[in-house]
Design a protein around this motif. Sequence first.
Motif, PDB file in Angstrom:
ATOM      1  N   GLY B   1       7.359  47.934  -2.070  1.00 34.49           N
ATOM      2  CA  GLY B   1       7.784  48.964  -1.201  1.00 34.49           C
ATOM      3  C   GLY B   1       8.773  50.041  -1.892  1.00 34.49           C
ATOM      4  N   ILE B   2       8.952  51.092  -1.242  1.00 35.37           N
ATOM      5  CA  ILE B   2      10.100  51.952  -2.042  1.00 35.37           C
ATOM      6  C   ILE B   2      11.347  51.154  -2.098  1.00 35.37           C
ATOM      7  CG2 ILE B   2      10.622  52.903   0.294  1.00 35.37           C
ATOM      8  CD1 ILE B   2      10.664  55.625  -1.573  1.00 35.37           C
ATOM      9  N   GLN B   3      12.268  51.407  -3.217  1.00 29.94           N
ATOM     10  CA  GLN B   3      13.592  50.806  -3.401  1.00 29.94           C
ATOM     11  C   GLN B   3      14.634  51.963  -3.185  1.00 29.94           C
ATOM     12  OE1 GLN B   3      13.736  47.634  -3.724  1.00 29.94           O
ATOM     13  NE2 GLN B   3      11.441  47.642  -3.510  1.00 29.94           N
ATOM     14  N   VAL B   4      15.492  52.150  -2.691  1.00 27.79           N
ATOM     15  CA  VAL B   4      16.510  53.011  -2.446  1.00 27.79           C
ATOM     16  C   VAL B   4      17.932  52.367  -2.862  1.00 27.79           C
ATOM     17  CG1 VAL B   4      17.555  54.616  -1.031  1.00 27.79           C
ATOM     18  CG2 VAL B   4      15.303  53.572  -0.429  1.00 27.79           C
ATOM     19  N   GLU B   5      18.547  52.814  -3.623  1.00 30.98           N
ATOM     20  CA  GLU B   5      19.718  52.222  -4.525  1.00 30.98           C
ATOM     21  C   GLU B   5      20.705  53.104  -4.374  1.00 30.98           C
ATOM     22  OE1 GLU B   5      18.250  48.379  -5.116  1.00 30.98           O
ATOM     23  OE2 GLU B   5      20.290  48.888  -5.324  1.00 30.98           O
ATOM     24  N   GLN B   6      21.988  52.836  -3.619  1.00 31.82           N
ATOM     25  CA  GLN B   6      23.098  53.819  -3.585  1.00 31.82           C
ATOM     26  C   GLN B   6      24.304  53.257  -4.623  1.00 31.82           C
ATOM     27  OE1 GLN B   6      22.700  54.049   1.028  1.00 31.82           O
ATOM     28  NE2 GLN B   6      24.250  55.412   0.177  1.00 31.82           N
ATOM     29  N   SER B   7      24.950  54.316  -5.079  1.00 28.89           N
ATOM     30  CA  SER B   7      25.999  53.990  -5.873  1.00 28.89           C
ATOM     31  C   SER B   7      27.269  54.905  -5.683  1.00 28.89           C
ATOM     32  CB  SER B   7      25.786  53.893  -7.476  1.00 28.89           C
ATOM     33  OG  SER B   7      25.331  55.070  -7.884  1.00 28.89           O
ATOM     34  N   PRO B   8      28.409  54.545  -5.925  1.00 32.19           N
ATOM     35  CA  PRO B   8      28.979  53.135  -5.895  1.00 32.19           C
ATOM     36  C   PRO B   8      28.682  52.260  -4.807  1.00 32.19           C
ATOM     37  CG  PRO B   8      31.066  54.362  -5.755  1.00 32.19           C
ATOM     38  CD  PRO B   8      29.640  55.335  -5.791  1.00 32.19           C
ATOM     39  N   PRO B   9      28.776  51.015  -4.848  1.00 33.24           N
ATOM     40  CA  PRO B   9      28.975  50.206  -3.566  1.00 33.24           C
ATOM     41  C   PRO B   9      30.130  50.395  -2.740  1.00 33.24           C
ATOM     42  CG  PRO B   9      28.953  48.605  -5.380  1.00 33.24           C
ATOM     43  CD  PRO B   9      28.783  50.190  -6.030  1.00 33.24           C
ATOM     44  N   ASP B  10      31.268  50.542  -3.357  1.00 33.54           N
ATOM     45  CA  ASP B  10      32.577  50.625  -2.704  1.00 33.54           C
ATOM     46  C   ASP B  10      33.332  51.695  -3.314  1.00 33.54           C
ATOM     47  OD1 ASP B  10      32.045  47.242  -2.609  1.00 33.54           O
ATOM     48  OD2 ASP B  10      32.712  48.110  -0.884  1.00 33.54           O
ATOM     49  N   LEU B  11      34.135  52.444  -2.685  1.00 36.27           N
ATOM     50  CA  LEU B  11      34.988  53.693  -3.201  1.00 36.27           C
ATOM     51  C   LEU B  11      36.302  53.699  -2.331  1.00 36.27           C
ATOM     52  CD1 LEU B  11      34.776  55.865  -5.374  1.00 36.27           C
ATOM     53  CD2 LEU B  11      33.473  57.212  -3.432  1.00 36.27           C
ATOM     54  N   ARG B  92       6.352  55.753   2.135  1.00 36.63           N
ATOM     55  CA  ARG B  92       5.134  56.371   1.774  1.00 36.63           C
ATOM     56  C   ARG B  92       4.799  57.578   2.813  1.00 36.63           C
ATOM     57  NH1 ARG B  92       1.472  50.859   1.441  1.00 36.63           N
ATOM     58  NH2 ARG B  92       2.392  49.934  -0.265  1.00 36.63           N
ATOM     59  N   ASN B  93       5.762  58.245   3.039  1.00 35.09           N
ATOM     60  CA  ASN B  93       5.693  59.740   3.705  1.00 35.09           C
ATOM     61  C   ASN B  93       5.397  59.530   5.180  1.00 35.09           C
ATOM     62  OD1 ASN B  93       6.646  60.991   1.521  1.00 35.09           O
ATOM     63  ND2 ASN B  93       4.669  61.602   0.556  1.00 35.09           N
ATOM     64  N   THR B  94       5.604  58.411   5.827  1.00 36.89           N
ATOM     65  CA  THR B  94       5.381  58.179   7.213  1.00 36.89           C
ATOM     66  C   THR B  94       6.704  58.483   7.796  1.00 36.89           C
ATOM     67  OG1 THR B  94       6.269  55.839   7.302  1.00 36.89           O
ATOM     68  CG2 THR B  94       3.835  56.217   6.768  1.00 36.89           C
ATOM     69  N   ASP B  95       6.942  58.283   9.097  1.00 34.14           N
ATOM     70  CA  ASP B  95       8.213  58.569   9.856  1.00 34.14           C
ATOM     71  C   ASP B  95       8.951  57.359   9.854  1.00 34.14           C
ATOM     72  OD1 ASP B  95       6.261  60.451  12.241  1.00 34.14           O
ATOM     73  OD2 ASP B  95       7.801  61.239  10.686  1.00 34.14           O
ATOM     74  N   LYS B  96       8.717  56.251   9.191  1.00 33.59           N
ATOM     75  CA  LYS B  96       9.651  55.158   9.036  1.00 33.59           C
ATOM     76  C   LYS B  96      10.463  55.235   7.781  1.00 33.59           C
ATOM     77  CE  LYS B  96       8.355  50.487   7.520  1.00 33.59           C
ATOM     78  NZ  LYS B  96       7.246  49.450   7.196  1.00 33.59           N
ATOM     79  N   LEU B  97      11.750  55.350   8.070  1.00 36.15           N
ATOM     80  CA  LEU B  97      12.860  55.411   7.124  1.00 36.15           C
ATOM     81  C   LEU B  97      13.310  54.326   6.733  1.00 36.15           C
ATOM     82  CD1 LEU B  97      15.325  58.456   8.459  1.00 36.15           C
ATOM     83  CD2 LEU B  97      13.413  58.533   6.988  1.00 36.15           C
ATOM     84  N   ILE B  98      13.332  54.298   5.425  1.00 38.06           N
ATOM     85  CA  ILE B  98      14.059  53.081   4.636  1.00 38.06           C
ATOM     86  C   ILE B  98      15.393  53.324   4.219  1.00 38.06           C
ATOM     87  CG2 ILE B  98      13.812  51.578   2.547  1.00 38.06           C
ATOM     88  CD1 ILE B  98      11.387  51.267   4.948  1.00 38.06           C
TER      89      ILE B  98
END
Lengths: 114, 109
Positions: B1-11, B92-98
């Motif tokens: 499935g799609i991977q969604v990574e955010q940075s930084p983890p803490d600020l 996959r461009n559905t309405d389901k947000l990850i």
Amino acid sequence: GAGVSQSPRYKVAKRGQDVALRCDPISGHVSLFWYQQALGQGPEFLTYFQNEAQLDKSGLPSDRFFAERPEGSVSTLKIQRTQQEDSAVYLCASSFRQGGSPLHFGNGTRLTVT
Amino acid sequence: GIQVEQSPPDLILQEGANSTLRCNFSDSVNNLQWFHQNPWGQLINLFYIPSGTKQNGRLSATTVATERYSLLYISSSQTTDSGVYFCAVPFRNTDKLIFGTGTRLQVFP
């Protein structure tokens, strides 16, 4: 209403009890979503509805979880025979239409199973 | 499935500082949303931003869909900006947000 309303705000259940969580979406919003958020994690998708039709329930963890939206407005998430791992915040969200529009969340129901 | 990574983890910031939060995603998407979860748990939608740049007061967001990232800028931060910031993209461009992994921001006076 002005926003998405969820009740109860907090629920404590003994293991094995059934619980029902209610969501009242923003008036006129077609799509309704349920998410589960564990402590320190991001929300995880459970299921969603377009009007009264449940279009995706792939995120429901087990057959103990059941959601309905019989008249296309208010929705209920039911958990049967609760277990400790069900403890989490359950978030409801709604959006105006299918196919991409901003998602608006309620305050959530914090479920604690003892 | 799609991977969604955010940075930084803490600020951690002092009031008045500026910051940039980043969201990387692994597949092409047709929209992206940014949310702020305050210390009381309320999730607020900040931006619906499939592409380009939007501004709302001290906040702005830019999505470069072709390069699979989005940035959230917070200028002149205030203590009320504290909380966790999530980006979310459709599966996959559905309405389901990850949802992404989140950035926890603490702003001190």
